[in-house]
Design a protein around this motif. Structure first.
Motif, mmCIF file in Angstrom:
data_model
loop_
_atom_site.group_PDB
_atom_site.id
_atom_site.type_symbol
_atom_site.label_atom_id
_atom_site.label_comp_id
_atom_site.label_asym_id
_atom_site.label_seq_id
_atom_site.Cartn_x
_atom_site.Cartn_y
_atom_site.Cartn_z
ATOM 1 N N GLY A 242 0.825 -1.205 0.000
ATOM 2 C CA GLY A 242 0.000 0.000 0.000
ATOM 3 C C GLY A 242 0.856 1.252 0.000
ATOM 4 O O GLY A 242 2.072 1.184 0.184
ATOM 5 N N LEU A 243 0.185 2.376 -0.235
ATOM 6 C CA LEU A 243 0.869 3.672 -0.256
ATOM 7 C C LEU A 243 0.264 4.547 0.830
ATOM 8 O O LEU A 243 -0.905 4.384 1.180
ATOM 9 C CB LEU A 243 0.602 4.388 -1.575
ATOM 10 N N GLY A 244 1.061 5.497 1.306
ATOM 11 C CA GLY A 244 0.492 6.480 2.219
ATOM 12 C C GLY A 244 1.119 6.405 3.598
ATOM 13 O O GLY A 244 1.802 5.434 3.937
ATOM 14 N N PRO A 245 0.859 7.444 4.403
ATOM 15 C CA PRO A 245 1.548 7.561 5.680
ATOM 16 C C PRO A 245 1.214 6.453 6.680
ATOM 17 O O PRO A 245 2.030 6.147 7.548
ATOM 18 C CB PRO A 245 1.080 8.924 6.214
ATOM 19 N N ALA A 246 0.064 5.813 6.556
ATOM 20 C CA ALA A 246 -0.295 4.771 7.530
ATOM 21 C C ALA A 246 0.696 3.606 7.495
ATOM 22 O O ALA A 246 0.911 2.929 8.504
ATOM 23 C CB ALA A 246 -1.704 4.263 7.251
ATOM 24 N N TYR A 247 1.300 3.363 6.321
ATOM 25 C CA TYR A 247 2.223 2.231 6.207
ATOM 26 C C TYR A 247 3.613 2.568 6.744
ATOM 27 O O TYR A 247 4.415 1.668 6.999
ATOM 28 C CB TYR A 247 2.331 1.771 4.744
ATOM 29 N N GLY A 248 3.910 3.892 6.898
ATOM 30 C CA GLY A 248 5.254 4.298 7.312
ATOM 31 C C GLY A 248 5.714 3.615 8.592
ATOM 32 O O GLY A 248 6.719 2.877 8.596
ATOM 33 N N PRO A 249 5.001 3.815 9.711
ATOM 34 C CA PRO A 249 5.453 3.180 10.958
ATOM 35 C C PRO A 249 5.403 1.656 10.894
ATOM 36 O O PRO A 249 6.238 0.973 11.512
ATOM 37 C CB PRO A 249 4.478 3.722 12.015
ATOM 38 N N LEU A 250 4.471 1.103 10.137
ATOM 39 C CA LEU A 250 4.343 -0.369 10.078
ATOM 40 C C LEU A 250 5.514 -0.998 9.338
ATOM 41 O O LEU A 250 5.874 -2.156 9.578
ATOM 42 C CB LEU A 250 3.031 -0.742 9.371
ATOM 43 N N HIS A 251 6.117 -0.224 8.415
ATOM 44 C CA HIS A 251 7.210 -0.767 7.594
ATOM 45 C C HIS A 251 8.567 -0.155 7.954
ATOM 46 O O HIS A 251 9.532 -0.335 7.218
ATOM 47 C CB HIS A 251 6.906 -0.525 6.100
ATOM 48 N N ARG A 252 8.621 0.545 9.098
ATOM 49 C CA ARG A 252 9.886 1.214 9.454
ATOM 50 C C ARG A 252 11.033 0.212 9.553
ATOM 51 O O ARG A 252 12.166 0.508 9.201
ATOM 52 C CB ARG A 252 9.701 1.969 10.780
#
Ligand code: SF4
Length: 326
Positions: free
Chosen positions: A121-131
């Motif tokens: 997926g794209l977007g800020p919600a994935y940022g912390p999950l994929h850090r």
């Protein structure tokens, strides 16, 4: 009413070469640390295949080893050996093992009629999950989908939905996939995968989550070229409400094994349950191989011959079965 529209699914068995993974995705309940991973032996794999004689697809679903790790060559050898084992048992391997170097993907493509990798997926919600998940970077995923396109490899991808992303994020993800398909034509399926909490926190989608997903399914059908199948894992959608997902545009239920190794809290409906629900409402449920027919001409000749032989067997099994789901 389904008006006789065809809904496909793949009789499948999942083999997990290893749960060891160097990524650490925030939503994952599948991985174990690499130093605690126990690789699947060929003898164990053979036993699992023999327990599911009806499965034509062997989904090789693996945790990932870092690209430069000294353990990577052995990990790849195992994927290749398991692919060969699947073929030797008269099945078709479909590998989903994370990003691959060009030579790795090309070697697997000689044995796998199709392969897969979620865009996620794209977007800020994935940022912390994929850090802590370097292989989940958007550029890496898009690069893999491009590479599969250049190799002419029939491919399955998809979006993980419901981790906090907006409808606009979902639209951008679908637009990326549509652009890839227009360029390469290799995307046979896009999985619209609802994220679900696992274990004791497992619970069915609520009405609002379903409404949001139905809007996404309809959007995907509008944005993606018509040859791309839209897939929904049927165990992640309330069974009685499955027709509403089909009406919105889902036309494939993916590989169905006796259990779901990623979401074990969500039992798989049997093909007979699916047929009993869908066929009285006018849907035609049919088993398929891991590679959809439109992409058979893309395969190397040896794989094409296998696929045609197996398709013939599958059709024969259906013709003699009492129920159409086989
Ligand atoms: S890459 Fe896959 S197996 Fe590894 S942590 Fe992420 S979701 Fe789990």
């Amino acid at each position: 009413m389904g008006a006789g529209r065809l809904i496909t699914w793949s009789p499948s068995v999942t083999l997990v070469p290893s749960r060891g993974c160097f990524n650490h995705c925030g939503y994952c309940s599948f991985r174990v640390p690499l130093d605690q991973a126990r690789p699947l032996e060929l003898s164990q794999a053979l036993e699992l295949l023999q327990r599911r004689p009806e499965a034509r697809e062997v989904l090789l679903l693996s945790g990932e080893v870092a690209p430069a790790s000294p353990e990577r060559p052995e990990w790849l050898r195992r994927l290749l050996a398991l692919s060969r084992l699947a073929l030797a048992q008269g099945r078709l391997p479909h590998t989903n093992a994370g990003p691959l170097a060009l030579a790795e993907m090309a070697a697997l493509a000689r044995l796998n009629p199709s392969m897969g990798l979620m865009l996620e997926g794209l977007g800020p919600a994935y940022g912390p999950l994929h850090r802590q998940a370097p292989s989940k970077r958007l550029g890496v995923r898009l690069g893999q989908l491009e590479q599969a396109g250049r190799l002419g490899l029939p491919f399955t991808t998809g979006l993980l939905l419901g981790v906090g992303e907006s409808q606009a994020d979902r639209r951008r993800g679908l637009e990326c996939l549509a652009a890839l398909q227009r360029r390469w034509g290799h995307l046979q399926e896009v999985i619209l995968q609802p994220w679900r909490p696992d274990g004791e926190q497992g619970r069915p989608l609520d009405a609002q989550e379903r409404r949001d997903l139905l809007a996404t399914i309809a959007l995907a059908r509008r944005l993606l070229p018509p040859e791309v199948h839209l897939q929904m894992p049927p165990n992640l959608w309330p069974l009685a409400a499955l027709p509403e997902a089909l009406e919105a545009g889902i036309d494939d239920l993916g590989g169905i094994d006796s259990a779901d190794v990623i979401n074990p809290a969500y039992p798989q409906p049997s093909p007979q349950q699916l047929a009993a629900l869908l066929e009285p409402q006018g849907w035609r449920l049919r088993p398929r191989l891991c590679v959809h027919r439109r992409w058979w001409p893309w395969l190397p000749p040896a794989l094409q011959r296998r696929v045609q032989r197996l398709a013939h067997q599958l059709e024969g099994a259906c013709a003699s079965a009492a129920d159409h789901a086989c």
